[in-house]
Scaffold this motif. Structure first.
Motif, mmCIF file in Angstrom:
data_model
loop_
_atom_site.group_PDB
_atom_site.id
_atom_site.type_symbol
_atom_site.label_atom_id
_atom_site.label_comp_id
_atom_site.label_asym_id
_atom_site.label_seq_id
_atom_site.Cartn_x
_atom_site.Cartn_y
_atom_site.Cartn_z
ATOM 1 N N TYR A 33 0.855 -1.192 0.000
ATOM 2 C CA TYR A 33 0.000 0.000 0.000
ATOM 3 C C TYR A 33 0.888 1.238 0.000
ATOM 4 O O TYR A 33 2.010 1.206 0.515
ATOM 5 N N LEU A 34 0.370 2.319 -0.534
ATOM 6 C CA LEU A 34 1.070 3.594 -0.421
ATOM 7 C C LEU A 34 0.878 4.139 0.984
ATOM 8 O O LEU A 34 -0.197 4.006 1.566
ATOM 9 N N THR A 35 1.916 4.753 1.507
ATOM 10 C CA THR A 35 1.799 5.474 2.764
ATOM 11 C C THR A 35 1.240 6.861 2.442
ATOM 12 O O THR A 35 1.119 7.223 1.263
ATOM 13 N N PRO A 36 0.911 7.650 3.448
ATOM 14 C CA PRO A 36 0.493 9.035 3.154
ATOM 15 C C PRO A 36 1.527 9.802 2.330
ATOM 16 O O PRO A 36 1.165 10.572 1.446
ATOM 17 N N ALA A 37 2.822 9.553 2.574
ATOM 18 C CA ALA A 37 3.868 10.219 1.787
ATOM 19 C C ALA A 37 3.812 9.763 0.324
ATOM 20 O O ALA A 37 3.970 10.568 -0.597
ATOM 21 N N GLY A 38 3.586 8.484 0.101
ATOM 22 C CA GLY A 38 3.457 7.957 -1.262
ATOM 23 C C GLY A 38 2.215 8.502 -1.948
ATOM 24 O O GLY A 38 2.244 8.856 -3.135
ATOM 25 N N GLN A 39 1.125 8.575 -1.191
ATOM 26 C CA GLN A 39 -0.116 9.121 -1.748
ATOM 27 C C GLN A 39 0.038 10.592 -2.107
ATOM 28 O O GLN A 39 -0.562 11.064 -3.067
ATOM 29 N N ALA A 40 0.878 11.307 -1.375
ATOM 30 C CA ALA A 40 1.071 12.737 -1.635
ATOM 31 C C ALA A 40 1.796 12.991 -2.951
ATOM 32 O O ALA A 40 1.516 13.981 -3.624
ATOM 33 N N ILE A 41 2.729 12.103 -3.336
ATOM 34 C CA ILE A 41 3.454 12.343 -4.586
ATOM 35 C C ILE A 41 2.827 11.645 -5.792
ATOM 36 O O ILE A 41 3.140 12.000 -6.929
ATOM 37 N N TYR A 42 1.926 10.697 -5.552
ATOM 38 C CA TYR A 42 1.298 9.979 -6.670
ATOM 39 C C TYR A 42 0.620 10.914 -7.677
ATOM 40 O O TYR A 42 0.804 10.731 -8.886
ATOM 41 N N PRO A 43 -0.135 11.931 -7.244
ATOM 42 C CA PRO A 43 -0.794 12.790 -8.239
ATOM 43 C C PRO A 43 0.188 13.469 -9.204
ATOM 44 O O PRO A 43 -0.110 13.613 -10.388
ATOM 45 N N GLU A 44 1.359 13.842 -8.723
ATOM 46 C CA GLU A 44 2.332 14.476 -9.620
ATOM 47 C C GLU A 44 2.895 13.462 -10.616
ATOM 48 O O GLU A 44 3.124 13.779 -11.779
ATOM 49 N N ILE A 45 3.117 12.252 -10.160
ATOM 50 C CA ILE A 45 3.598 11.200 -11.063
ATOM 51 C C ILE A 45 2.521 10.913 -12.118
ATOM 52 O O ILE A 45 2.819 10.776 -13.304
ATOM 53 N N LYS A 46 1.278 10.877 -11.691
ATOM 54 C CA LYS A 46 0.158 10.644 -12.627
ATOM 55 C C LYS A 46 0.060 11.789 -13.633
ATOM 56 O O LYS A 46 -0.154 11.557 -14.828
#
Length: 150
Positions: free
Chosen positions: A89-102
């Motif tokens: 699972y993504l952590t909150p930190a991973g979830q925070a950068i996912y939109p920019e990667i997308k």
């Protein structure tokens, strides 16, 4: 026969290089963003499925998962019935950068498809899906130790 793999390779290497440069600010190294995206798209995915999706060997996935976990971007949670199975699972930190990667991925798609009509884009997608399926079948056989008949 036309060499279609060369331009596909150029596209893949170019976009990978761009992403690696742009994602340095997140401390993501070569290709780690791809694992992050697949985990975001498939919360709770297990390592075996990640191997199938990305088409890399187990050791490569294991190293990427360890690095992303140490960086605090993903977490591994034991399965309720089989403790050997770890769900990712993504952590909150991973979830925070996912939109920019997308956003980067969406933009790269937009640039790549410039000048193509909707119909051409659809045909390209269908053809590349067929090519991908063919190569994936070969990958599965080689992964199991079989030699391809050249």
């Amino acid at each position: 026969m036309k060499d279609i793999l060369r331009p596909i390779g150029i596209i893949a290497r170019s976009l990978d290089s761009i992403a690696n440069i742009e994602f340095k600010k997140f401390d993501l190294t070569r290709g780690q963003y791809l694992y992050l995206v697949r985990i975001a798209e498939n919360p709770g995915i297990i390592q075996e499925r990640l191997i199938e999706l990305i088409k890399v060997d187990r050791a490569t996935v294991t190293r990427a998962i360890q690095k992303l976990s140490r960086a605090g971007l993903i977490t591994r949670q034991a399965d309720e019935t089989n403790l050997k199975i770890k769900h990712l699972y993504l952590t909150p930190a991973g979830q925070a950068i996912y939109p920019e990667i997308k956003r980067e991925n969406d933009y790269s798609n937009q640039v790549a498809l410039q000048g193509l009509t909707t119909a051409e884009t659809q045909v390209l997608h269908e053809l590349l899906t067929k090519v991908s399926t063919n190569v994936a079948a070969d990958w599965e056989q080689v992964k199991k130790g079989q030699q391809r008949p050249y």
